[in-house]
Design a protein around this motif. Structure first.
Motif, PDB file in Angstrom:
ATOM      1  N   UNK A 145       4.250  -9.334 -17.137  1.00 21.72           N
ATOM      2  CA  UNK A 145       3.349  -9.250 -15.996  1.00 21.72           C
ATOM      3  C   UNK A 145       1.903  -9.493 -16.357  1.00 21.72           C
ATOM      4  N   UNK A 146       1.222 -10.221 -15.494  1.00 18.96           N
ATOM      5  CA  UNK A 146      -0.165 -10.595 -15.746  1.00 18.96           C
ATOM      6  C   UNK A 146      -1.070  -9.380 -15.896  1.00 18.96           C
ATOM      7  N   UNK A 147      -0.922  -8.386 -15.027  1.00 19.55           N
ATOM      8  CA  UNK A 147      -1.816  -7.228 -15.052  1.00 19.55           C
ATOM      9  C   UNK A 147      -1.680  -6.421 -16.343  1.00 19.55           C
ATOM     10  N   UNK A 192      13.430 -17.513 -17.196  1.00 22.91           N
ATOM     11  CA  UNK A 192      12.853 -16.321 -17.820  1.00 22.91           C
ATOM     12  C   UNK A 192      13.220 -15.062 -17.047  1.00 22.91           C
ATOM     13  N   UNK A 193      13.187 -15.159 -15.715  1.00 21.71           N
ATOM     14  CA  UNK A 193      13.552 -14.002 -14.889  1.00 21.71           C
ATOM     15  C   UNK A 193      15.013 -13.617 -15.108  1.00 21.71           C
ATOM     16  N   UNK A 216       8.949 -13.645 -12.899  1.00 20.80           N
ATOM     17  CA  UNK A 216       8.097 -13.387 -14.053  1.00 20.80           C
ATOM     18  C   UNK A 216       7.093 -14.525 -14.192  1.00 20.80           C
ATOM     19  N   UNK A 217       5.858 -14.168 -14.521  1.00 22.44           N
ATOM     20  CA  UNK A 217       4.819 -15.183 -14.711  1.00 22.44           C
ATOM     21  C   UNK A 217       4.311 -15.223 -16.145  1.00 22.44           C
ATOM     22  N   UNK A 218       4.343 -14.086 -16.827  1.00 22.12           N
ATOM     23  CA  UNK A 218       3.844 -14.029 -18.198  1.00 22.12           C
ATOM     24  C   UNK A 218       4.587 -12.963 -18.991  1.00 22.12           C
ATOM     25  N   UNK A 219       4.765 -13.257 -20.282  1.00 17.01           N
ATOM     26  CA  UNK A 219       5.490 -12.368 -21.193  1.00 17.01           C
ATOM     27  C   UNK A 219       4.713 -12.297 -22.504  1.00 17.01           C
TER      28      UNK A 219
END
Length: 242
Positions: free
Chosen positions: A85-87, A174-175, A183-186
């Motif tokens: 997650x980006x946050x 990825x999800x 999902x956007x980032x890992x």
């Protein structure tokens, strides 16, 4: 005739920080290695994690005290080394420089500290940050190059954090690998179990990010303001019709 006027602007030798250039072939190989690494987490979630049915139903189930609820085994060890997650990732990248400075200060004082401790005093720093850039606005993830560069400033050169931007659409894969809807980032932390092959491949094919202004700022040299005078076309003057 087109007219010109002189426009003044501040000049800078530092352009925007670029994402590392990675060939599509290497991106595909990295994606395969990453999905293989994450697959145990997805399998665990599909087997033992029940999708949320809302707070009301969960509270009712707790009040009823369902005795048939099976015992859930602990998550794979890898889960403690992967953030999603980006946050979450942005927040941890923001904390890393302060932690690194604190550790440097402790070293100078001769204090003992755990090299693996990082954000929050409990977890190791990131080794690689993966971002699925396809289909996202650049404003959504443009902060990652600079944040990764700053966060890895005090890491040894060969161990510097790598940033991998996956340009081909891969969110669904990825999800699926993680067992979550999207999902956007890992981010994978240092010394993650079973991740050596992925980390070695990425370090071999992806260069660390270099930020020119960050290196310049560290030199402590005074730089005068550089104002450019740029001739700019303003178009032909319109004549008034009678």
């Amino acid at each position: 005739m087109d007219r010109k006027k002189i426009v003044h602007r501040l000049d800078t030798p530092f352009s925007a920080v670029e994402w590392p250039q990675i060939s599509q072939e290497n991106q595909d190989a990295i994606l395969e290695l990453l999905c293989h690494l994450l697959s145990p987490l997805g399998q665990y979630r599909r087997t033992f994690v029940t999708p949320s049915k809302g707070k009301r139903k969960r509270k009712l189930a707790e009040q009823q005290g369902d005795a048939k609820t099976p015992q859930v085994p602990p998550a794979p060890e890898l889960a403690a080394y992967v953030d999603v997650g980006l946050s979450t990732i942005s927040r941890n990248l923001q904390d890393l420089p302060a932690v690194a400075v604190s550790e440097k200060t402790d070293e100078a004082k001769g204090d003992e500290h755990d090299d693996k401790v990082s954000s929050g005093g409990k977890k190791a720093p990131y080794s690689i940050v993966f971002v699925a850039r396809s289909g996202q606005s650049s404003a959504f993830n443009c902060h990652f190059p600079q944040m990764v560069a700053v966060a890895s400033k005090f890491q040894p050169k060969e161990e510097k954090m790598r940033l991998v931007g996956l340009s081909k659409s891969c969110e669904e894969r990825l999800a699926t690998a993680l067992g979550i809807p999207r999902v956007s980032s890992i981010a994978v932390r240092a010394d993650a179990p079973q991740a050596k092959g992925l980390v070695d491949f990425v370090r071999e094919h992806v260069t660390p990010i270099e930020v020119a202004w960050l290196q310049e700022a560290g030199s402590g040299k005074f730089r005068e303001t550089n104002i450019e005078a740029v001739p700019t076309k303003i178009g032909s003057k319109k004549t008034k019709s009678s």
